[in-house]
Scaffold this motif. Structure first.
Motif, PDB file in Angstrom:
ATOM      1  N   ASN A  69       0.827  -1.192   0.000  1.00 45.18           N
ATOM      2  CA  ASN A  69       0.000   0.000   0.000  1.00 45.18           C
ATOM      3  C   ASN A  69       0.871   1.256   0.000  1.00 45.18           C
ATOM      4  OD1 ASN A  69      -2.025   1.973   0.647  1.00 45.18           O
ATOM      5  ND2 ASN A  69      -3.272   0.202   1.221  1.00 45.18           N
ATOM      6  N   ARG A  70       0.510   2.209  -0.824  1.00 40.33           N
ATOM      7  CA  ARG A  70       1.359   3.381  -0.961  1.00 40.33           C
ATOM      8  C   ARG A  70       1.016   4.464   0.056  1.00 40.33           C
ATOM      9  NH1 ARG A  70       4.338   3.916  -5.161  1.00 40.33           N
ATOM     10  NH2 ARG A  70       4.061   6.165  -5.250  1.00 40.33           N
ATOM     11  N   ARG A  71      -0.103   4.305   0.700  1.00 41.64           N
ATOM     12  CA  ARG A  71      -0.422   5.296   1.747  1.00 41.64           C
ATOM     13  C   ARG A  71       0.062   4.723   3.080  1.00 41.64           C
ATOM     14  NH1 ARG A  71      -6.349   7.502   0.350  1.00 41.64           N
ATOM     15  NH2 ARG A  71      -5.634   9.179   1.718  1.00 41.64           N
ATOM     16  N   VAL A  72       0.973   5.439   3.678  1.00 38.39           N
ATOM     17  CA  VAL A  72       1.707   4.866   4.804  1.00 38.39           C
ATOM     18  C   VAL A  72       0.787   4.421   5.934  1.00 38.39           C
ATOM     19  CG1 VAL A  72       3.949   5.870   4.455  1.00 38.39           C
ATOM     20  CG2 VAL A  72       2.170   7.217   5.511  1.00 38.39           C
ATOM     21  N   THR A  87       6.368  11.274  12.211  1.00 37.05           N
ATOM     22  CA  THR A  87       7.332  11.602  11.157  1.00 37.05           C
ATOM     23  C   THR A  87       6.659  12.323  10.003  1.00 37.05           C
ATOM     24  OG1 THR A  87       7.011   9.371  10.337  1.00 37.05           O
ATOM     25  CG2 THR A  87       8.951   9.750  11.647  1.00 37.05           C
ATOM     26  N   ARG A  88       5.341  12.509  10.115  1.00 33.25           N
ATOM     27  CA  ARG A  88       4.599  13.305   9.119  1.00 33.25           C
ATOM     28  C   ARG A  88       4.986  12.898   7.702  1.00 33.25           C
ATOM     29  NH1 ARG A  88       6.991  18.118  10.789  1.00 33.25           N
ATOM     30  NH2 ARG A  88       6.813  18.204  13.035  1.00 33.25           N
ATOM     31  N   SER A  89       5.002  11.600   7.497  1.00 35.08           N
ATOM     32  CA  SER A  89       5.557  11.146   6.233  1.00 35.08           C
ATOM     33  C   SER A  89       4.462  10.736   5.268  1.00 35.08           C
ATOM     34  CB  SER A  89       6.487   9.985   6.499  1.00 35.08           C
ATOM     35  OG  SER A  89       5.873   9.142   7.454  1.00 35.08           O
ATOM     36  N   GLY A  90       3.498  11.618   5.087  1.00 28.88           N
ATOM     37  CA  GLY A  90       2.473  11.292   4.119  1.00 28.88           C
ATOM     38  C   GLY A  90       2.956  11.514   2.692  1.00 28.88           C
ATOM     39  N   ALA A  91       3.703  12.579   2.540  1.00 28.99           N
ATOM     40  CA  ALA A  91       4.104  12.935   1.182  1.00 28.99           C
ATOM     41  C   ALA A  91       5.337  12.156   0.759  1.00 28.99           C
ATOM     42  CB  ALA A  91       4.389  14.432   1.118  1.00 28.99           C
ATOM     43  N   GLY A  92       5.632  12.260  -0.506  1.00 32.52           N
ATOM     44  CA  GLY A  92       6.879  11.682  -0.995  1.00 32.52           C
ATOM     45  C   GLY A  92       6.760  10.205  -1.279  1.00 32.52           C
ATOM     46  N   GLU A  93       7.774   9.708  -1.953  1.00 34.11           N
ATOM     47  CA  GLU A  93       7.800   8.301  -2.322  1.00 34.11           C
ATOM     48  C   GLU A  93       7.940   7.441  -1.085  1.00 34.11           C
ATOM     49  OE1 GLU A  93       7.906   6.619  -5.453  1.00 34.11           O
ATOM     50  OE2 GLU A  93       6.910   8.496  -6.012  1.00 34.11           O
ATOM     51  N   VAL A  94       7.219   6.321  -1.093  1.00 37.02           N
ATOM     52  CA  VAL A  94       7.430   5.391   0.003  1.00 37.02           C
ATOM     53  C   VAL A  94       8.068   4.101  -0.504  1.00 37.02           C
ATOM     54  CG1 VAL A  94       5.593   6.288   1.421  1.00 37.02           C
ATOM     55  CG2 VAL A  94       5.107   4.482  -0.232  1.00 37.02           C
ATOM     56  N   ASP A 101      13.960   8.580   4.707  1.00 38.57           N
ATOM     57  CA  ASP A 101      14.205   7.889   3.445  1.00 38.57           C
ATOM     58  C   ASP A 101      15.470   7.058   3.555  1.00 38.57           C
ATOM     59  OD1 ASP A 101      14.526   7.064   0.913  1.00 38.57           O
ATOM     60  OD2 ASP A 101      14.002   8.992  -0.001  1.00 38.57           O
ATOM     61  N   LEU A 102      15.364   5.790   3.180  1.00 35.31           N
ATOM     62  CA  LEU A 102      16.513   4.908   3.358  1.00 35.31           C
ATOM     63  C   LEU A 102      17.339   4.743   2.086  1.00 35.31           C
ATOM     64  CD1 LEU A 102      15.011   2.116   5.557  1.00 35.31           C
ATOM     65  CD2 LEU A 102      16.627   3.871   6.204  1.00 35.31           C
ATOM     66  N   THR A 103      16.823   5.286   0.971  1.00 34.82           N
ATOM     67  CA  THR A 103      17.589   5.088  -0.261  1.00 34.82           C
ATOM     68  C   THR A 103      18.661   6.136  -0.419  1.00 34.82           C
ATOM     69  OG1 THR A 103      15.878   6.318  -1.384  1.00 34.82           O
ATOM     70  CG2 THR A 103      15.775   3.923  -1.525  1.00 34.82           C
ATOM     71  N   GLY A 104      18.489   7.236   0.326  1.00 36.54           N
ATOM     72  CA  GLY A 104      19.444   8.318   0.160  1.00 36.54           C
ATOM     73  C   GLY A 104      20.817   7.948   0.703  1.00 36.54           C
ATOM     74  N   GLU A 105      21.766   8.809   0.346  1.00 36.45           N
ATOM     75  CA  GLU A 105      23.118   8.620   0.848  1.00 36.45           C
ATOM     76  C   GLU A 105      23.091   8.691   2.370  1.00 36.45           C
ATOM     77  OE1 GLU A 105      27.397   8.976  -0.512  1.00 36.45           O
ATOM     78  OE2 GLU A 105      25.534   8.266  -1.371  1.00 36.45           O
ATOM     79  N   ALA A 106      23.740   7.732   3.017  1.00 30.93           N
ATOM     80  CA  ALA A 106      23.832   7.801   4.475  1.00 30.93           C
ATOM     81  C   ALA A 106      24.630   9.028   4.870  1.00 30.93           C
ATOM     82  CB  ALA A 106      24.509   6.551   5.011  1.00 30.93           C
ATOM     83  N   GLN A 107      24.098   9.801   5.784  1.00 27.78           N
ATOM     84  CA  GLN A 107      24.759  11.058   6.106  1.00 27.78           C
ATOM     85  C   GLN A 107      25.327  11.013   7.506  1.00 27.78           C
ATOM     86  OE1 GLN A 107      21.161  12.909   5.025  1.00 27.78           O
ATOM     87  NE2 GLN A 107      22.211  14.508   3.879  1.00 27.78           N
ATOM     88  N   THR A 108      26.523  11.438   7.622  1.00 29.52           N
ATOM     89  CA  THR A 108      27.087  11.544   8.960  1.00 29.52           C
ATOM     90  C   THR A 108      26.954  12.953   9.477  1.00 29.52           C
ATOM     91  OG1 THR A 108      29.189  11.756   7.868  1.00 29.52           O
ATOM     92  CG2 THR A 108      28.701   9.632   8.874  1.00 29.52           C
TER      93      THR A 108
END
Lengths: 320, 169, 681, 122
Positions: free
Chosen positions: B25-28, B77-84, D97-104
């Protein structure tokens, strides 16, 4: 009296449903009246004699209202939330014994069952909070989530203490093992359970999630009509379930004079007293602030519940 | 097939479907709610298998507390937007690995234990209790330590970031 | 060598007094034994006194004095019931402990002697509590004091009545800590803190030996019961034989026990803590000196007497050390510039006498002479301390220049101080005379029954102590009573006006002399004064105890020796009198060179010795350990940080830094490996 | 009943969980996958315990049920720590986001004083 299994199940289901539909209404009516009298006024007096039919009138009003789903709402989540909030209490009510014989579903670990099922009810609130698409609802939902998770721990610990004292997880067994001096022995646990129960119900003084001065009506802000009625029903059903549970765990359920015949009456009487106590809290107490609320749970209730557990352990080892 | 089989298939299908929905599901928040269904279904599976204590604990701890925390984290984390989800190629590879796990695990287990009908005869609640505080008492105590460590660690991790952030301001 | 003289004086056997028979009271069936009651009551009073009294000294006093009275009653009852029953009475405490192979019965045992000592402890504790109520009336920490005294009493009773070395050890330890609290009672004073710490450290150091010794004894015997231990190590017949092959072990263990006893009893080389312990309030000193802490060693050794007799080296060690202590302490007492310190050194000397009497007991006889001296010393030393404490209140201090002619100025003090000093000096027929003669007779008896060189040394020391004791007593008396009567120049801290106390539990009221009250008559509560009077009475007639069946003394008094001792005593007193003439304060010690008095005041510099022998090495060791910890062990820990950083940095270089794809690769690899594993197997 | 059914369900849950862990770039959603895998493990344990598989005379130590309870407990501990890490990550990076570059190095701190509701509700 031997009935065919199916008939018995259907009959029991009907009885539970009937109880589920009437008891919360009675609680609601009691709240109106008790609150009115405590505040030195009459309360609803128009519908029916002495305002008895007020809740029915309210119900009719709710049904007539338009069921609005906000445009920003998460549609299905929004629509499902009231049902998710309500149904767990219905299931829980089925497992609570009224007397040794009067229990709809006498499952073996019924205490755990009731606690587990009621803990699912929180999703209704969370879903409502999220699904409404309203910032007040979201904040209220998060408050509710935090509060319910925090208070579930002391509640389970207090219940575990009683289960330990009785040596069984069955509510029927616990009520049968009860004797009057548990009133003293389990007193800290009882207080913890009562406080946690009030918090689980999100009632005053622990009603920060729906604090009207801060977050309008929290998760229920956007609801109208039947959805709102369902939440209201869930709240009253919660009071019923918690009062009954408290009665069975800490007040000996149906024990009393002539408990063979009058058992359910005793249960009802004791539960009514507990319910009125819960209502009284709402009328008499101010609201607790959010941080105070968390503090109370972790700094006071959990340690007290743990001490109670230790006390029970010692008691069981010494006398058991 | 016995009635228990039928019951299990029904509950199992719900569980599996909810599990699939919760990872696609794309909606978190919906994913989280489907997880509730999946884990509740799992509790149902335990119940069908006759392990009622495990089922109730699963309901109480997992559904009542753990998933609430997950939902909570999703809200915070208010993570509704953006790619999941990751890119589609990535998803295909992931699907292949997942399918591989299913095939491998299912194949091995079924091959090992077979399709034959067996009696369901698990230990009673009393027996479980006695075993926990008898045979398994040391692991049990160790678990309490683990929980304590997790509690402390969670508080430490959560507050450290907070303080650093405040320090910057 | 008095023995060698063959003089046709008759020896004198102790007569048994025709005592009126003890009335036959029916013994009711009480719950528990008196021994249990005594220990429990005293202990409970300590806890209750603190818990219940809130901030009321009055409640604390009721609890402390009431319980002390009950303890005394219980111990008297114990004496009576033993007298009726005859046998030692064993009673349980908390039941045996499960210690695997070691038997730990934790029993109390009341025998003829221990019941007597318990009664004396109870009496002295009661008197001290009563006296402290007046003495510490305005002390804000009176509650703590009375509670500590109660606990202290309980601990001493536990040691006295114990039939289990574990209980002995518990009582011993608790006494150590309570003495720390009592000595350091005036905790605002640096010197009090220092004295308390010193007492604790010195006795603790000695306790190492005590604990090890008892542990060795118990471990060897497989039981902690005292009779069991004695039964295991030695066989008592006409002579004591050690269990075969265990002589060395027994000797080592007993040397340890003797060391502990030397520490607790302030004997050489641990003697220095006791005079410093005078920093505590006078009632505390009275308790510590009279009946409890310093006497505990005597009690324990009396219980373990067969073992001491069997372990010759330990016995000789004890004999030599206490003999030196007796003489040295008496000499030091003579030169002290403070009456309280004089008494302290006299305690050291007198406790030496008790222990000396133990070392020369021949096989087959009991420690009764030592116990008699313990009892008598308890009475007259408590009397002296309380009287001197009273004097200190009136004069503002106990240093010689404050107390010159004190008994002239305050006539009520004259009788208690006089009786105390006479008894201490051993003037007939006071109790001190009786007990000291018994010790002397015991020493002589021992020499005749094969106590060997040790016996001779002991006899010499005891003999030497007689004139020395008389000398310092005479000196004190001359200062106190014969000094020039000066119109009281009130010393700082001395009372202006006098307190009048009618009711025991009513607050003292200060009345100016002008009202016409006789000087100092009312400056003490009537109950405290009667407590002192009781002690005075006992110090006078207590000697009769030796003639009762409570003590079994089959000693023969050598009248020749007795006469010699009396003569020496008189000569010493005369010499002191002569020396004091012409000194303004009538202080004979003023004739000593200044350097000598300074050195004696400082305890001959033993402090410096302790510092060099014990403190300095310990500190150096501590520094070493600290260095080791900081520079060697911590270095590894500190090195872990850069190592972890280095490793982390190295691994960081190899990391893709993108979690999601990395995870796919890892899990994919795992699945592939698993497939391979399944297929292959 | 046949033990194959629950075992198959466990295999499916494990596979789905693996997919969830691998295919999601949102840290919390990834944790959902982990939970599913743990659920699969629990199901296998319970199944083995309830069917006396692999041993004679039942499950005298009740190991299936007991170990499942342990797994549930450990999962609770795990999720708490994991969520704390996610929250810390969110605080310092502003996303999960876990795909991004790991940031220190810490990235920009999100402005928490004015939550954008549109973004919140997505």
């Amino acid at each position: 009296m031997e009935l065919p299994l199916t008939v018995e199940i259907i009959l029991k289901a009907v009885v539970v449903l009937a109880a589920f539909l009437t008891l919360p209404l009675a609680i609601g009516q009691t709240e109106h009246k008790v609150m009115a009298h405590m505040q030195g006024r009459l309360g609803p007096m128009e519908a029916g004699p002495h305002g008895i039919a007020q809740l029915v009138a309210d119900g009719i009003k709710f049904v007539q209202k338009e069921d609005v789903t906000p445009a920003a709402a998460d549609r299905w989540v929004f629509r499902l939330a009231p049902a998710v909030a309500l149904i767990p209490y219905l299931i829980a009510l089925a497992a609570i014994p009224w007397s040794a014989a009067w229990v709809a579903a006498d499952v073996p670990a019924s205490l755990l069952f009731v606690l587990a099922v009621t803990s699912v009810g929180i999703f209704g609130t969370l879903m409502a909070g999220w699904g409404s698409g309203n910032k007040y609802s979201l904040v209220g939902g998060m408050r509710a989530g935090a509060q319910l998770v925090s208070y579930e721990l002391p509640m389970v610990l207090a219940a575990a203490s009683v289960a330990m004292a009785a040596g069984t997880l069955s509510l029927t067994g616990i009520a049968q093992a009860w004797s009057w001096w548990w009133l003293v022995w389990q007193l800290p646990g009882a207080l913890v359970f009562l406080i946690a129960a009030v918090a689980e119900l999100q009632r005053v003084p622990f009603d920060a999630p729906v604090a009207d001065a801060e977050v309008v009506f929290g998760p229920y802000t956007e609801y109208s009509g039947l959805g709102f009625a369902f939440f209201l029903l869930a709240e009253y059903a919660g009071i019923v379930v918690m009062s009954l549970l408290f009665t069975v765990l800490f007040l000996g359920g149906w024990s009393g004079p002539w408990s063979d015949t009058l058992g359910p009456v005793w249960t009802l009487l004791k539960a009514t007293m507990v319910a009125i106590l819960i209502l009284w809290l709402r009328i008499a107490w101010p609201r607790v602030r959010e941080d105070q609320l968390q503090r109370l749970a972790w700094v006071v209730l959990v340690p007290v519940a743990l001490v109670q557990l230790a006390l029970t352990g010692v008691g069981v080892v010494v006398w058991g | 097939m016995t009635s228990r089989d039928v019951l299990f298939v029904a509950v199992g299908l719900i569980t599996a479907a909810a599990a699939v929905l919760s990872v696609t599901n794309r909606r978190v928040l919906h994913a989280g709610l489907w997880l509730v269904v999946a884990l509740g279904g799992l509790a149902g599976c335990y119940l069908v298998l006759g392990a009622e204590l495990v089922a109730l604990v699963q309901l109480l701890v997992y559904v009542g507390a753990v998933v609430v925390l997950v939902l909570f984290a999703l809200m915070l984390t208010r993570s509704g937007a953006g790619e999941v989800d990751t890119s589609s190629a990535h998803r295909w590879v992931a699907g292949a690995v997942g399918a591989g796990v299913t095939v491998l695990l299912g194949g091995t287990l079924v091959a090992a234990y077979g399709w034959s009908e067996r009696e369901v005869a698990g230990p009673s609640n009393d027996a479980i209790g006695e075993q926990i505080f008898g045979t398994w008492v040391w692991p049990f105590e160790l678990l309490s330590l683990l929980l304590l460590a997790a509690l402390v660690a969670a508080v430490a991790v959560a507050t450290t970031g907070h303080r650093r952030q405040e320090g910057e301001r | 060598m008095t023995r060698a003289v063959d003089f046709p004086w008759p020896d004198w056997e102790l007569p048994t007094l025709p005592l009126p028979g003890v009335p036959d009271i029916p013994i009711p069936d009480l719950p528990g034994t008196p021994a249990q009651a005594a220990v429990l009551l005293a202990g409970a009073a300590g806890i209750l006194g603190l818990a219940l009294s809130k901030r009321s000294s009055r409640t604390a006093a009721w609890i402390a004095i009431g319980s002390a009275g009950l303890v005394l009653l219980a111990s008297l009852w114990q004496m009576y019931s033993l007298h009726e029953a005859g046998d030692p009475r064993i009673s349980t405490t908390i039941g045996p402990l499960a210690f695997g192979e070691l038997v730990v019965p934790l029993e109390l045992s009341a025998s003829r002697l221990s019941a007597l000592v318990a009664a004396v402890v109870g009496l002295v504790a009661l008197i001290v509590q009563v006296f402290a109520r007046w003495y510490l009336w305005f002390d804000p920490r009176y509650r703590q004091f009375s509670a500590t005294v109660s606990v202290f009493t309980a601990a001493m009773l536990l040691v006295v009545l114990s039939n289990d070395v574990l209980l002995t050890l518990i009582g011993w330890e608790v006494m150590g800590w309570c003495s720390f609290l009592l000595i350091g009672h005036l905790s605002a004073k640096d010197s009090a803190n220092r004295a308390a710490t010193k007492a604790l450290l010195v006795t603790r150091l000695a306790d190492v030996g005590f604990v090890l010794g008892l542990v060795a004894l118990a471990a060897g015997a497989g039981t902690t019961a005292i009779d069991g231990i004695i039964g295991h190590w030695v066989t008592i017949g006409s002579d004591i034989t050690v269990a075969p092959g265990q002589g060395a072990a027994l000797t080592l263990a007993m040397v340890g026990v003797v060391l502990g006893v030397l520490g607790k009893s302030a004997q050489l080389p641990f003697q220095d803590w006791l005079p410093d312990a005078m920093e505590g309030p006078t009632p505390a000193s009275a308790l510590i000196h009279a009946a409890t802490m310093v006497a505990a060693g005597t009690v324990v050794l009396a219980q373990l007497l067969p073992l001491l007799q069997a372990a010759a080296p330990a016995r000789v060690l004890l004999a030599v050390l206490v003999s030196i202590t007796i003489v040295l302490a008496a000499l030091l007492a003579f030169a002290q510039p403070d009456i309280k310190r004089l008494l302290a050194w006299s305690t050291v000397s007198q406790v030496g006498l008790m222990l000396a009497a133990l070392t020369v007991v021949p096989v087959g006889t009991g420690p009764d002479a030592a116990i008699m001296h313990l009892v008598s010393h308890a009475w007259f030393k408590a009397l002296l301390f309380l009287a001197v404490g009273w004097m200190g209140v009136l004069t503002g201090g106990t240093v010689v220049r404050y107390v010159v002619s004190a008994t002239k100025r305050y006539r009520t003090l004259r009788r208690p101080v006089g009786i105390g000093l006479l008894s201490l000096a051993g003037v007939p027929p006071l109790v001190g005379f009786v007990s000291k003669e018994l010790v002397l007779a015991q020493a002589e008896h021992g020499v005749q029954h094969g106590a060997g060189t040790a016996g001779t040394i002991v006899l010499a020391a005891v003999g030497a102590s007689v004139p020395l004791t008389a000398a310092y007593c005479m000196r004190a008396w001359l200062i106190l009573d014969r000094g020039p009567r000066r119109r009281a120049v009130h010393q700082p801290g001395a009372q202006q006006g006098h307190e009048i106390i009618d009711d025991f539990f009513a607050e003292p009221e200060v009345v100016e002399e002008a009202i016409g009250i006789e000087e100092a008559e009312s400056a003490i509560s009537s109950s405290a004064r009667s407590a002192v009077a009781v002690l005075g009475f006992l110090s006078v007639v207590g000697g009769l105890l030796a003639f009762t069946p409570q003590l079994e003394l089959d000693l023969v008094i050598n009248l020749q020796l007795l006469a010699a001792a009396l003569l020496l005593m008189i000569l010493a007193a005369l010499a002191v009198w002569v020396a004091s003439r012409g000194v303004g304060s009538r202080d004979a010690a003023a004739r000593l060179p200044v350097s000598v008095s300074l050195a004696t005041e400082r305890g001959l510099g033993f402090d410096r010795l302790y510092r060099a022998v014990v403190a300095a090495p310990v500190l150096r060791l501590a520094h070493w350990v600290q260095w080791l910890d900081r520079e060697v062990l911590d270095a590894y820990v500190r090195a872990a940080v850069p190592a972890a950083k280095l490793l982390g940095g190295a691994l960081e270089q190899t990391h893709p830094r993108r979690p999601a794809p990395g995870l796919v690769l890892v899990l994919g690899g795992v699945v592939v490996l698993a497939v391979i594993g399944v297929v292959v197997s | 009943m046949s033990p194959a059914l629950p075992l198959l369900l466990a295999a499916i849950l494990a596979g789905v969980g693996t997919y969830g862990v691998l295919a999601r770039r949102h840290a919390v959603l990834m944790l959902i996958g982990v939970e599913l895998m743990l659920g699969a493990a629990g199901l296998i344990l319970v199944t083995v315990g309830q069917f006396d598989i692999g041993q004679v005379g039942g499950d005298p130590l009740a190991s299936g049920a007991v170990l499942t309870l342990f797994v549930i407990t450990i999962a609770a501990a795990e999720i708490v720590v994991a969520l704390a890490v996610v929250m810390a990550m969110f605080r310092t990076r502003g996303d999960v986001d876990l795909t991004g570059e790991a940031q220190t190095v810490e990235a920009e701190v999100p402005d928490e004083t004015s939550p954008k509701m549109g973004e919140v509700l997505g």
